[in-house]
Design an enzyme around this catalytic site. Structure first.
Site, PDB file in Angstrom:
ATOM      1  N   GLU A  42       0.811  -1.218   0.000  1.00 51.37           N
ATOM      2  CA  GLU A  42       0.000   0.000   0.000  1.00 51.37           C
ATOM      3  C   GLU A  42       0.848   1.274   0.000  1.00 51.37           C
ATOM      4  OE1 GLU A  42      -3.615  -0.282   2.654  1.00 51.37           O
ATOM      5  OE2 GLU A  42      -2.477  -1.997   3.418  1.00 51.37           O
ATOM      6  N   SER A  82      -6.599  -2.212   1.968  1.00 50.95           N
ATOM      7  CA  SER A  82      -6.916  -1.647   0.650  1.00 50.95           C
ATOM      8  C   SER A  82      -7.374  -2.705  -0.346  1.00 50.95           C
ATOM      9  CB  SER A  82      -5.715  -0.877   0.073  1.00 50.95           C
ATOM     10  OG  SER A  82      -5.461   0.283   0.829  1.00 50.95           O
ATOM     11  N   TYR A 136      -9.464   3.003  -5.680  1.00 43.81           N
ATOM     12  CA  TYR A 136      -8.559   4.112  -5.964  1.00 43.81           C
ATOM     13  C   TYR A 136      -8.644   4.592  -7.416  1.00 43.81           C
ATOM     14  CZ  TYR A 136      -6.891   2.977  -1.370  1.00 43.81           C
ATOM     15  OH  TYR A 136      -6.835   2.756  -0.014  1.00 43.81           O
ATOM     16  N   ARG A 158     -11.164   3.682  11.116  1.00 42.86           N
ATOM     17  CA  ARG A 158     -12.340   3.469  10.280  1.00 42.86           C
ATOM     18  C   ARG A 158     -12.698   1.999  10.375  1.00 42.86           C
ATOM     19  NH1 ARG A 158     -10.687   3.239   5.143  1.00 42.86           N
ATOM     20  NH2 ARG A 158     -11.530   1.127   4.949  1.00 42.86           N
ATOM     21  N   ASP A 206     -14.979  -1.173   8.979  1.00 40.88           N
ATOM     22  CA  ASP A 206     -15.733  -1.655   7.823  1.00 40.88           C
ATOM     23  C   ASP A 206     -16.680  -2.774   8.245  1.00 40.88           C
ATOM     24  OD1 ASP A 206     -14.289   0.118   6.299  1.00 40.88           O
ATOM     25  OD2 ASP A 206     -12.837  -1.381   5.625  1.00 40.88           O
ATOM     26  N   GLU A 230     -13.353  -5.427   9.366  1.00 38.58           N
ATOM     27  CA  GLU A 230     -12.031  -5.058   9.865  1.00 38.58           C
ATOM     28  C   GLU A 230     -12.025  -3.627  10.381  1.00 38.58           C
ATOM     29  OE1 GLU A 230      -9.209  -3.925   6.331  1.00 38.58           O
ATOM     30  OE2 GLU A 230     -10.371  -5.689   5.730  1.00 38.58           O
ATOM     31  N   ASN A 251      -9.498  -0.284  10.454  1.00 40.72           N
ATOM     32  CA  ASN A 251      -8.326   0.331   9.845  1.00 40.72           C
ATOM     33  C   ASN A 251      -7.816   1.404  10.802  1.00 40.72           C
ATOM     34  OD1 ASN A 251      -8.487  -0.671   6.774  1.00 40.72           O
ATOM     35  ND2 ASN A 251     -10.552  -0.258   7.523  1.00 40.72           N
ATOM     36  N   GLY A 276      -6.816   5.710   4.938  1.00 42.84           N
ATOM     37  CA  GLY A 276      -6.252   6.594   3.932  1.00 42.84           C
ATOM     38  C   GLY A 276      -6.713   8.040   4.048  1.00 42.84           C
TER      39      GLY A 276
END
Length: 309
Positions: free
Chosen positions: A20, A145, A211, A250, A252, A265, A267, A271
């Site tokens: 990443e 990611s 992305y 964050r 998910d 998960e 994070n 990002g």
């Protein structure tokens, strides 16, 4: 917003050695730009294999970690900064190590009674038989990611999916695929900022989809029944706290048509690119990009108490 670090030397650590690193470069560049615009003395520090970054961060007063993935988000850099005595943003060593390792995070959540899809680990060195019904999601145990992630519909495509995950980690996580909505929750401090549904224009939220501008649709707030919305916010914050995350994160999730919430998960270093989820959620909550970055920087600290005799 004026933080305690406004007249100090702020290092922004980016790059790294993970899959990443390209996203980390984008995050780090954007963070450097906004902090300079707000009057901070910023030193960009690129983490590479040579180790010179450790010398550079010694000359800073605080580090904003803009790394993603292994050897950055997994507690290794956090531990180094603890030894150097340089405060840093985000979670500490333990939380970072737990968060990056998806099977370990799931074990912690299960101890706390938090919902997560059924799962198993398949090791490259000693592959075990698949025990879950199809469809399943196969992913590396310690990447983010959506790197190396495959949705597997039948036994015929399991082997190549495992091989793809093993390219990035010798341990693959296999979990039951949960049909429904992909909803991500942004957390700042000890508060859930909001929940956003992310709709992929493709089979799933792959690296390329995430992305590439225009390949995802964002619904803010997530269109959920009030009770379900409250529940996903509560579960996300509980998942963050169970792993002892600090500063921000964050979370998910997947939410079924019946309103059942499943944790995927956390994070701990999400990002900060122009397409990233957390800045969108924060903006909907009233924090623009610069305010969010400063709020995270304000919470920078050392996490391990230094005992003296």
């Amino acid at each position: 917003m004026m933080t305690q670090w406004h007249n100090k030397r702020v290092g922004v650590l980016f790059g790294g050695l993970s899959a990443e690193r390209e996203i980390s470069h984008l995050s780090g560049t954007a963070i450097c730009t906004i902090l300079r615009e707000r009057g901070y003395a910023v030193t960009p520090v690129e983490l590479g294999a040579s180790g010179t970054w450790m010398v550079q961060v010694r000359d800073t007063d605080v580090v904003f970690i803009a790394l993603h993935g292994k050897l950055g988000e997994d507690g290794t850099v956090q531990g180094t900064l603890e030894l150097l005595g340089v405060p840093y943003t985000g979670s500490g060593v333990l939380a970072s190590a737990l968060e990056i390792n998806k099977p370990m995070a799931k074990r912690v959540w299960q101890v706390y009674g938090l919902p997560t899809p059924a799962w198993q680990v398949i090791e490259k060195a000693h592959p075990a038989a698949m025990t879950l019904p199809y469809p399943v999601v196969v992913k590396p145990s310690t990447e983010g990611s959506s790197v190396g992630v495959t949705i597997v519909q039948s036994a015929e495509t399991l082997a190549p999916a495992l091989a793809e995950a093993w390219r990035f980690d010798p341990q693959a996580l296999v979990e039951t695929y949960i049909p429904g909505k992909e909803v991500t929750v942004g957390i700042l401090g000890e508060q859930a900022l909001g929940a956003m549904e992310v709709i992929a224009k493709g089979e799933f939220h792959s690296y390329d989809v995430k992305y590439t501008a225009g390949r995802e649709e964002f619904l803010l707030p997530a269109p959920l029944l009030p009770a379900v919305y409250d529940r996903v916010m509560q579960i996300a914050l509980a998942a963050h706290s169970a792993l002892e995350c600090r500063g921000y994160s964050r979370v998910d999730t997947r939410i079924t048509e019946q309103g059942d919430v499943f944790l995927l998960e956390v994070n701990s270093l999400p990002g900060f690119t122009g397409l990233s989820y957390l800045p969108r959620i924060a903006a909907h909550a009233g924090l623009d990009y610069g305010d969010l970055v400063e709020a995270i920087l304000q919470r920078a600290t050392l996490h391990i108490h230094r005992s003296t005799r």
